[in-house]
Each structure stands twice: as structure tokens, then as C-alpha cells.
Design a protein around this motif. Sequence first.
Motif, short mmCIF file in Angstrom:
data_model
loop_
_atom_site.label_atom_id
_atom_site.label_comp_id
_atom_site.label_asym_id
_atom_site.label_seq_id
_atom_site.Cartn_x
_atom_site.Cartn_y
_atom_site.Cartn_z
N LEU A 41 -1.86 -10.77 2.97
CA LEU A 41 -3.33 -10.76 2.98
C LEU A 41 -3.86 -12.18 2.96
O LEU A 41 -3.25 -13.07 2.35
CB LEU A 41 -3.89 -10.06 1.74
CG LEU A 41 -3.35 -8.69 1.34
CD1 LEU A 41 -4.02 -8.26 0.04
CD2 LEU A 41 -3.59 -7.68 2.42
N TRP B 21 -10.03 -3.62 0.86
CA TRP B 21 -8.66 -3.49 1.38
C TRP B 21 -8.28 -2.06 1.70
O TRP B 21 -7.73 -1.78 2.77
CB TRP B 21 -7.65 -4.11 0.41
CG TRP B 21 -7.88 -5.57 0.20
CD1 TRP B 21 -8.31 -6.17 -0.93
CD2 TRP B 21 -7.70 -6.63 1.16
NE1 TRP B 21 -8.42 -7.53 -0.75
CE2 TRP B 21 -8.05 -7.84 0.51
CE3 TRP B 21 -7.29 -6.67 2.50
CZ2 TRP B 21 -7.98 -9.07 1.17
CZ3 TRP B 21 -7.23 -7.90 3.13
CH2 TRP B 21 -7.57 -9.08 2.47
N LEU C 266 2.39 -5.91 2.85
CA LEU C 266 1.32 -6.59 3.57
C LEU C 266 1.20 -8.06 3.18
O LEU C 266 1.47 -8.41 2.03
CB LEU C 266 -0.02 -5.94 3.23
CG LEU C 266 -0.26 -4.52 3.68
CD1 LEU C 266 -1.04 -3.77 2.63
CD2 LEU C 266 -1.01 -4.52 4.99
N PHE D 112 0.73 -6.03 8.36
CA PHE D 112 1.90 -5.31 7.87
C PHE D 112 3.15 -6.17 8.05
O PHE D 112 3.35 -6.77 9.10
CB PHE D 112 2.09 -4.00 8.65
CG PHE D 112 1.20 -2.89 8.17
CD1 PHE D 112 1.02 -2.64 6.81
CD2 PHE D 112 0.55 -2.06 9.08
CE1 PHE D 112 0.21 -1.61 6.37
CE2 PHE D 112 -0.27 -1.03 8.64
CZ PHE D 112 -0.44 -0.81 7.29
N ARG E 204 4.00 0.47 2.54
CA ARG E 204 3.93 -0.62 3.52
C ARG E 204 3.67 -1.91 2.76
O ARG E 204 2.87 -1.94 1.82
CB ARG E 204 2.77 -0.41 4.51
CG ARG E 204 2.77 0.90 5.27
CD ARG E 204 3.94 1.07 6.20
NE ARG E 204 4.02 0.09 7.28
CZ ARG E 204 3.51 0.27 8.50
NH1 ARG E 204 2.83 1.36 8.79
NH2 ARG E 204 3.67 -0.65 9.45
N GLY F 230 -6.36 -0.87 13.08
CA GLY F 230 -5.73 -2.18 13.19
C GLY F 230 -5.42 -2.54 14.63
O GLY F 230 -5.68 -1.79 15.56
N PHE G 170 -5.07 -6.27 10.59
CA PHE G 170 -6.42 -5.76 10.37
C PHE G 170 -7.31 -6.95 10.06
O PHE G 170 -6.93 -7.81 9.28
CB PHE G 170 -6.44 -4.80 9.18
CG PHE G 170 -5.48 -3.66 9.30
CD1 PHE G 170 -5.89 -2.43 9.75
CD2 PHE G 170 -4.14 -3.83 8.97
CE1 PHE G 170 -5.00 -1.38 9.88
CE2 PHE G 170 -3.25 -2.79 9.08
CZ PHE G 170 -3.67 -1.56 9.54
N ALA H 255 -5.35 -8.65 7.03
CA ALA H 255 -4.15 -8.05 6.45
C ALA H 255 -3.15 -7.81 7.57
O ALA H 255 -3.54 -7.46 8.68
CB ALA H 255 -4.51 -6.73 5.77
N PHE I 131 -3.00 0.64 -3.91
CA PHE I 131 -2.98 -0.68 -3.29
C PHE I 131 -2.74 -1.68 -4.40
O PHE I 131 -3.41 -1.67 -5.43
CB PHE I 131 -4.33 -0.96 -2.62
CG PHE I 131 -4.42 -2.33 -2.04
CD1 PHE I 131 -3.88 -2.62 -0.80
CD2 PHE I 131 -5.02 -3.36 -2.76
CE1 PHE I 131 -3.93 -3.89 -0.28
CE2 PHE I 131 -5.08 -4.64 -2.24
CZ PHE I 131 -4.54 -4.90 -1.00
N ARG J 92 0.86 -1.17 0.00
CA ARG J 92 0.00 0.00 0.00
C ARG J 92 0.90 1.23 0.00
O ARG J 92 1.80 1.34 0.83
CB ARG J 92 -0.89 0.05 1.23
CG ARG J 92 -1.92 1.16 1.09
CD ARG J 92 -2.55 1.53 2.38
NE ARG J 92 -1.57 2.07 3.33
CZ ARG J 92 -1.91 2.74 4.42
NH1 ARG J 92 -3.16 2.94 4.69
NH2 ARG J 92 -1.00 3.19 5.24
N LEU K 261 -7.40 -0.80 5.57
CA LEU K 261 -6.04 -0.41 5.96
C LEU K 261 -5.98 1.03 6.47
O LEU K 261 -4.96 1.46 7.00
CB LEU K 261 -5.08 -0.59 4.78
CG LEU K 261 -4.93 -2.04 4.32
CD1 LEU K 261 -4.15 -2.13 3.03
CD2 LEU K 261 -4.28 -2.89 5.40
N ARG K 262 -7.07 1.77 6.30
CA ARG K 262 -7.10 3.12 6.88
C ARG K 262 -7.53 3.07 8.34
O ARG K 262 -7.37 4.04 9.07
CB ARG K 262 -8.07 4.02 6.11
CG ARG K 262 -7.59 4.38 4.73
CD ARG K 262 -8.59 5.27 4.02
NE ARG K 262 -8.40 5.17 2.59
CZ ARG K 262 -9.35 4.95 1.69
NH1 ARG K 262 -10.61 4.82 2.09
NH2 ARG K 262 -9.07 4.87 0.42
#
Lengths: 326, 236
Positions: free
Chosen positions: A81, B221, A79, A96, A77, B229, A104, A94, A194, A70, B225-226
Motif C-alpha cells: 500500500l 482500503w 498487498l 496485490f 491476499r 482494479g 487499485f 494498493a 484487512f 486482506r 479492494l472490492r
Amino acid sequence: MVGRRIARRLAFLSSAALLFPLTPAIAETQAERFDCRQLAEWERPGSPLEWFERSLWASHCHTFQARAVRIGIDGVRTLALSREIQDGIEREVARFLDGPSVFFERRGLIGRMTWSGGDEEVPASPAGIARHIEQYYRLGMGSDERIANRSAVRLDIEPLDGMRFGQRLWLDLQTALPLKRELIDDRGRVVETFQLTELQPPELHDGGVVLDAQRPPPEHPWRPGWLPEGFIDQPIDTHDEQRDRAIGHRLYSDGLSTLSLFVEPIEEGQERLIPGLHRLGISLAVVRHVVGDEYPMQVVVMGELPPRVLVQVAENLTWREVPSRE
Amino acid sequence: MSQNARESLSALMDNEGDDLELRRVLKTLESEPDAAEAWRRYHLMRSLLRRDHDIDVSTDLSAGIMARLDAEPAPAIEEPRLAPRRSSHSLGRSAGIAAAVTLMVITGVQFYQGSDFTSTGGDAQLADGETRSSSTQPQRSLAAQASGGSQAVPVGMPLFSPASSGAQSGLMPVGAGFDSPLFMTPNPRQSQRNDQEQARLLQSYLDRHAEGAAYGSGDVWMPLLRASGNETLGQR
């Protein structure tokens, strides 16, 4: 034509409902399901709009593991997934791979275009969005490219007015899964990217995905007096998990761009946002403190949209004449 | 840029200019782009010297300030005993003007970078500060700031005035003007702490917005990702 096709697809839904064990929350309503197996029989899309709609269904119906990057305002970053479907409920995770180890997680289903106002059937959002966005965006096909070592078709989605951001989408030629997405602001700048960098062969889910129930809208003493054209009230119900506060939240979307409207009473001793324009990443928020319903209220309008759109929404909130307070 | 303008600019930077001087400088800024550049550069240098990392002067606010000055009633003729231009009186006034300029810069747009406001213990402690009555709050640990990650960086952007008319729809703005002394604290650490709290609070709204956007925008996605987390405990 699109409508007929969707009606045919949705006919599969209820028959699939009994085949799978349901989660407790879903079981109460005997949820409708969309049978993903039919995607294997659909013809390859032709027009940009057909590609776009196919990508929405494909996103709900495939499971996969992937690596991605992303690129945003805070840099790049990487990721890991994963996407799976359990008991008809989609689960996305997801994580990092650089910096703090943050993950996430989301559980989801196929949404509806809006709240249900009565007996009328509210379309599932993939079909509804596809029919809707054509009025507000120009869709075009770009040249074929290779993303994540897979052949991709490029979709250019340009807004027809200055009220929303555009997108560029690269869709997997084989499955129509989005491999790359660029968000383009009203000045034509790419503000967020992304992109999958490696995709384990995606699998079409061998079963159904739950379709959201049709729900009536909740009552609020306020409503937006102005919205950009095409923004529809979304049937979502979010909660603040960190703070136990009653904050009214409504979300409006044209299918690609979204804005949130939060309204809450201002109470002494409670933290609040400073009025003005705030930015967090690429998301903007306009905050106003107003008197509505005879109480001081905080209004937050948030989204990934041109700031003047958010300002206009914030300035045109209207209050019901006779408020109904519990 | 003329020598006069340079001197006026310098005087203002040192809190020695009066409002006439400020008007003159703003006029110059309108007609001479390089003067505006110098104004920003001076502020940037001063900010760097003072380590005011949370003040950004990359955006030209002069137009907004000029409009605001124009909107103010013309100053009454001063009493004769205040004849000298740069008296202690004018120093006080110009300090007030300088403060107003700074206030406008930092209330223009609050810009918070990154979205790593994860719900760790330290963060949760920091998150309960009340922005406007920080004096009543004990000083919280700044561990979350020290641990790196997100630095709140406000940037100026004069396109939105929170004090704009709220007369429509029967709504009245409350304490929404530039006059509210929200960021008058001279202590950069204090200001940074407020920014952290604002960013954290804003993130809680963004989390809900992202959750909704993932439902309604045909993409999962990017909105996901915003959101903020969760910190993983060990490898998953």
C-alpha cells in the motif's frame, strides 16, 4: 462539544487554501482545505467515540507505505500500500503481491456528510460520521494489542439493530491510524479482514487536504421509499467507465455501512442482471425489473448489509408523480 | 429415512416421479433432516458426475418449493385413459418438475467469487454478451474463463423471491418471476458463460458502489479492494 471542536478545526481550512497550487478541477471552486498540521496539537483521545473520530482525521492526514493482508471470501491476499497527498488531493494505491498483478488506485478528498440543501453548512464527513454513528452503534474499547509491530487500541463497534454490520477496529496508539479492521455480519461472523502487517513510519502531512465542495443533489424521478434508520444520502457522483450508459446512482450511508441504489431503463439488446439476489465477494445485490415512469427499469440495490435490508429497499422504491424527463 | 422415501427420492432424481411423489418427498424432508441431507447429497453426486460445477445444493430449498407447490391450483382429475401412474405423460411432467427445482436452485442467489474481473482485452470482448438473447450472439472466446481466476458459483438461498409483490409504489415486476426461462439452458458451458457475464456486469456496479463507499464510510482500503482494479503491465 464535538461540534465546537470541529468548528474550530474548520476555521483553519480557508486560510490554507491559497498556500497550495490547486488542480484544475479544484481551482474553479477555491476549495476549502483542512489543515492536517493541527492534528499534532490535539490531545490523545479518551472515549471510544473520540478515538474513532481521530482515526477518520488521521486516515486523511497521514502518508505512509505499508504491507497488508486482506482476508475475504476468496482467501488471503497480500498487498503493498502507499498513501500520499499531492496538492491537497489524497492518493491511495494498493497492489496485490500474490496472484495476478492487480493494482487499485484512488484519488480522494475529505467528504461531506450529505448534499447541500441550502445555506446550511454540511459538516465534513469525519466530524459528521462521528456524531452520527453513536445513534446506531455501540462503541466500546477492547484490550490493547500489538498489530504490525505497533501498539494498538481496539474499538468494538456493534450495531444497535439488525440492519447493519459491525466492525472491530485496531487503531495505532501513536497516530490513531487504523491498523486492522474486521467486518462482522449480523450473525457475528467475521466476513472480511484487512490488516497492516508492516507499516513504515507514517508521516503527518505538512499541509492541507481538500474538503469536498457543498453540492446540491441531482434530480431523479425516483427515490427510496424506505431506508434503514440513519442512512443518509451521500454526495457522490460516480460514472461507469466501462460502459457509456446513463445509470442513476445514489449512495446511502450511516457512516460505516453503505448501500447503493442504481436505477436505469431496460433497453432491448442491452445486457442486464437477472432479477434476484446476487453475491460478489461479500457484497450483495438485489435486482428487480419494474415498470416505473412508464418504462421498464432495472433496479439494483447493492451493499454489505443483511440481504433483507437490500430487499426491502428494492421493494420500496417510489416514483415521482410527475416525472421530469429530459 | 424410510425405504419408501428413499425410493421416491431416487425416482425423482431419475425424472421418474410425479408431483405427488414430489410432495411426499418434500413432506419427508420437512420432518427428517437426514432425508434432506440425502437429497442434497444425491444432487451433489449427480452434479459432480455431470460436472455441473455451477449448481450448488448446499442450501435447503425444499420449504420454498413446497410453498410454491401449495400455491399452485390443485391438479384437475386426470382423464381415465391416463390411469397408469408412471406413464410417458407423467415422465414428461416430472421432467418439468425437476427442471423447475433446478431453476429455483440456480435463481436463488447468484454467487460470484473473487473480484478479478480486470479490464483486459479478452474480458472486454466477453463483456458485451446479452444475457437473454445469447443465441443471437456469436460464441465468444472463453479465454477469460480458461485463464483461471474467477469462477462464478451460484448458491441456493431461498430468502428472496424476485417474484414477490411489486404492487407497492405503483411498480410492477417485469419478467422477474421464476417462470422466466433464464437459466434453462442444459449446456453447462453456456450456463457458465452467462454466469461470467452476470458477474462481470455485477462487478461494474460494485466498482461504482465501492467508489462511493470509500467516500462515505470512513474507510478507504476495504471498499477499494472490492473494486475490480487494473492489471499491471510489468512491475510498478
